[in-house]
Design an enzyme around this catalytic site. Structure first.
Site, PDB file in Angstrom:
ATOM      1  N   TYR A 124       5.509 -12.463  -4.282  1.00 32.24           N
ATOM      2  CA  TYR A 124       5.398 -11.093  -4.805  1.00 32.24           C
ATOM      3  C   TYR A 124       5.384 -11.101  -6.341  1.00 32.24           C
ATOM      4  CZ  TYR A 124       6.776  -6.258  -5.911  1.00 32.24           C
ATOM      5  OH  TYR A 124       6.845  -4.986  -6.442  1.00 32.24           O
ATOM      6  N   LYS A 128       2.243 -10.267  -9.012  1.00 32.37           N
ATOM      7  CA  LYS A 128       2.376  -9.264 -10.078  1.00 32.37           C
ATOM      8  C   LYS A 128       2.087  -9.910 -11.442  1.00 32.37           C
ATOM      9  CE  LYS A 128       3.746  -5.625  -7.751  1.00 32.37           C
ATOM     10  NZ  LYS A 128       2.724  -4.584  -7.523  1.00 32.37           N
TER      11      LYS A 128
HETATM   12  N1  NAP Z   1       9.069   0.002  -4.376  1.00 32.53           N
HETATM   13  C1  NAP Z   1       9.742  -0.449  -5.404  1.00 32.53           C
HETATM   14  O1  NAP Z   1      10.965  -0.325  -5.489  1.00 32.53           O
HETATM   15  C2  NAP Z   1       8.984  -1.123  -6.534  1.00 32.53           C
HETATM   16  C3  NAP Z   1       9.684  -1.738  -7.557  1.00 32.53           C
HETATM   17  C4  NAP Z   1       8.977  -2.281  -8.634  1.00 32.53           C
HETATM   18  C5  NAP Z   1       7.598  -2.210  -8.669  1.00 32.53           C
HETATM   19  N2  NAP Z   1       6.923  -1.636  -7.632  1.00 32.53           N
HETATM   20  C6  NAP Z   1       5.450  -1.547  -7.719  1.00 32.53           C
HETATM   21  O2  NAP Z   1       5.124  -0.260  -8.211  1.00 32.53           O
HETATM   22  C7  NAP Z   1       3.836   0.138  -7.721  1.00 32.53           C
HETATM   23  C8  NAP Z   1       3.949   1.535  -7.143  1.00 32.53           C
HETATM   24  O3  NAP Z   1       4.894   1.496  -6.090  1.00 32.53           O
HETATM   25  P1  NAP Z   1       5.111   2.725  -5.112  1.00 32.53           P
HETATM   26  O4  NAP Z   1       6.385   2.473  -4.407  1.00 32.53           O
HETATM   27  O5  NAP Z   1       4.882   4.010  -5.841  1.00 32.53           O
HETATM   28  O6  NAP Z   1       3.900   2.488  -4.093  1.00 32.53           O
HETATM   29  P2  NAP Z   1       3.634   3.232  -2.716  1.00 32.53           P
HETATM   30  O7  NAP Z   1       4.439   4.486  -2.627  1.00 32.53           O
HETATM   31  O8  NAP Z   1       3.734   2.254  -1.614  1.00 32.53           O
HETATM   32  O9  NAP Z   1       2.100   3.660  -2.902  1.00 32.53           O
HETATM   33  C9  NAP Z   1       1.122   2.693  -2.945  1.00 32.53           C
HETATM   34  C10 NAP Z   1      -0.221   3.278  -3.260  1.00 32.53           C
HETATM   35  O10 NAP Z   1      -1.199   2.228  -3.087  1.00 32.53           O
HETATM   36  C11 NAP Z   1      -2.173   2.656  -2.149  1.00 32.53           C
HETATM   37  N3  NAP Z   1      -2.623   1.588  -1.266  1.00 32.53           N
HETATM   38  C12 NAP Z   1      -1.864   0.765  -0.511  1.00 32.53           C
HETATM   39  N4  NAP Z   1      -2.642  -0.053   0.211  1.00 32.53           N
HETATM   40  C13 NAP Z   1      -3.921   0.278  -0.085  1.00 32.53           C
HETATM   41  C14 NAP Z   1      -5.206  -0.205   0.328  1.00 32.53           C
HETATM   42  N5  NAP Z   1      -5.326  -1.196   1.217  1.00 32.53           N
HETATM   43  N6  NAP Z   1      -6.312   0.364  -0.171  1.00 32.53           N
HETATM   44  C15 NAP Z   1      -6.204   1.378  -1.059  1.00 32.53           C
HETATM   45  N7  NAP Z   1      -5.047   1.889  -1.514  1.00 32.53           N
HETATM   46  C16 NAP Z   1      -3.912   1.331  -1.023  1.00 32.53           C
HETATM   47  C17 NAP Z   1      -1.491   3.722  -1.303  1.00 32.53           C
HETATM   48  O11 NAP Z   1      -2.494   4.514  -0.697  1.00 32.53           O
HETATM   49  P3  NAP Z   1      -2.292   5.144   0.775  1.00 32.53           P
HETATM   50  O12 NAP Z   1      -1.402   6.337   0.569  1.00 32.53           O
HETATM   51  O13 NAP Z   1      -3.670   5.492   1.164  1.00 32.53           O
HETATM   52  O14 NAP Z   1      -1.639   4.088   1.620  1.00 32.53           O
HETATM   53  C18 NAP Z   1      -0.631   4.432  -2.342  1.00 32.53           C
HETATM   54  O15 NAP Z   1      -1.404   5.360  -3.056  1.00 32.53           O
HETATM   55  C19 NAP Z   1       3.415  -0.931  -6.732  1.00 32.53           C
HETATM   56  O16 NAP Z   1       2.514  -1.811  -7.339  1.00 32.53           O
HETATM   57  C20 NAP Z   1       4.723  -1.654  -6.404  1.00 32.53           C
HETATM   58  O17 NAP Z   1       4.523  -3.008  -6.041  1.00 32.53           O
HETATM   59  C21 NAP Z   1       7.588  -1.076  -6.579  1.00 32.53           C
END
Ligand code: NAP
Length: 220
Positions: A124, A128
């Site tokens: 992961y 990134k």
């Molecule tokens: N979760 C955490 O605590 C955390 C911590 C640090 C960094 N991050 C990073 O921060 C970023 C945002 O996180 P988040 O939690 O806001 O993400 P999230 O709620 O899971 O949303 C992900 C977005 O990516 C889109 N997506 C996923 N798979 C896809 C695909 N195959 N094709 C097109 N679009 C796709 C989703 O679209 P759909 O709605 O259509 O699925 C959604 O708009 C990510 O890169 C994550 O790795 C997350």
């Protein structure tokens, strides 16, 4: 009005939805394009929602914008394999970045992650880090890389692993005092605010904004 256009990918996610909302409210942009794979249920005079198949780059090759906001991502569990994870967390963002740049985009604003490192042994964090590196090598005027900790906000879907981290980040926030403050959970709305604010400064070059700085920028 600034006469600038922003593009958002990942606009249906926790951070992306908040970013989209704040971009629509921001005087920095008079047009906001959300590239999604399913239609958004919001309407706004500034908003254009382009529904695309991300596996068909020709569907979004003509989009002309100034700034690109990337909040796209998945989990390895949800994607089903490392390759499928990399497609969402590296390949699609790079594809969008290259096409937007070719059409004149100046700034790329990325939601990366705390611990991102192209040399990491953790897949992961390595993915990134690889995305951060690859984006930094493109000829954008500005690349802003935000490295949040665990994200806080109203997530519709339940993720067991993250729920534990979120419980600690929210209920045991007193643990993250003093030198540990930089590890505290990152509210999605605050991250969105910091990204838009930083993009408004029009600095040049590649800038990495660690979790602690996200709070400083947003709260200033
Ligand atoms: N979760 C955490 O605590 C955390 C911590 C640090 C960094 N991050 C990073 O921060 C970023 C945002 O996180 P988040 O939690 O806001 O993400 P999230 O709620 O899971 O949303 C992900 C977005 O990516 C889109 N997506 C996923 N798979 C896809 C695909 N195959 N094709 C097109 N679009 C796709 C989703 O679209 P759909 O709605 O259509 O699925 C959604 O708009 C990510 O890169 C994550 O790795 C997350």
């Amino acid at each position: 009005m600034a006469n600038k256009t922003a593009l958002v990918i990942g606009a249906t996610g926790l951070v992306g939805e908040e970013t989209l909302k704040q971009l629509l409210d921001s005087a920095q942009y008079d047009r906001v394009i959300a590239l999604t794979r399913r239609p958004l249920d919001i309407k706004h005079a500034k908003l254009e929602n382009a529904v695309v198949d991300f596996d068909k780059p020709e569907q979004y090759s003509k989009i002309k914008v100034d700034d690109v906001y990337c909040a796209m991502g998945t989990t390895i569990g949800k994607a089903g394999s490392q390759a499928a994870f990399k497609r969402v967390d590296y390949e699609i963002p790079m594809q969008v970045a290259k096409q937007a740049l070719a059409n004149g985009a100046a700034q790329f604003i990325l939601v990366s992650s705390m611990g991102a490192d192209a040399k990491s042994l953790v897949f992961y964090s390595r993915t990134k880090g690889e995305l951060e590196q690859a984006l930094s090598q493109l000829k954008y005027k500005t690349v802003l890389i935000f490295r949040p900790s665990i994200l806080l906000g109203n997530r519709k879907e339940h993720r067991t692993g993250e729920a534990v981290g979120r419980f600690v980040a929210e209920k045991l926030s007193f643990l993250f005092a003093g030198p540990l403050a930089k590890y505290r959970g990152t509210p999605a709305d605050l991250l969105a605010k910091a990204m838009i604010k930083e993009a408004g400064k029009n600095v040049s070059g590649v800038h990495i904004i660690e979790n602690g700085e996200i709070f400083e920028i947003a709260e200033k």
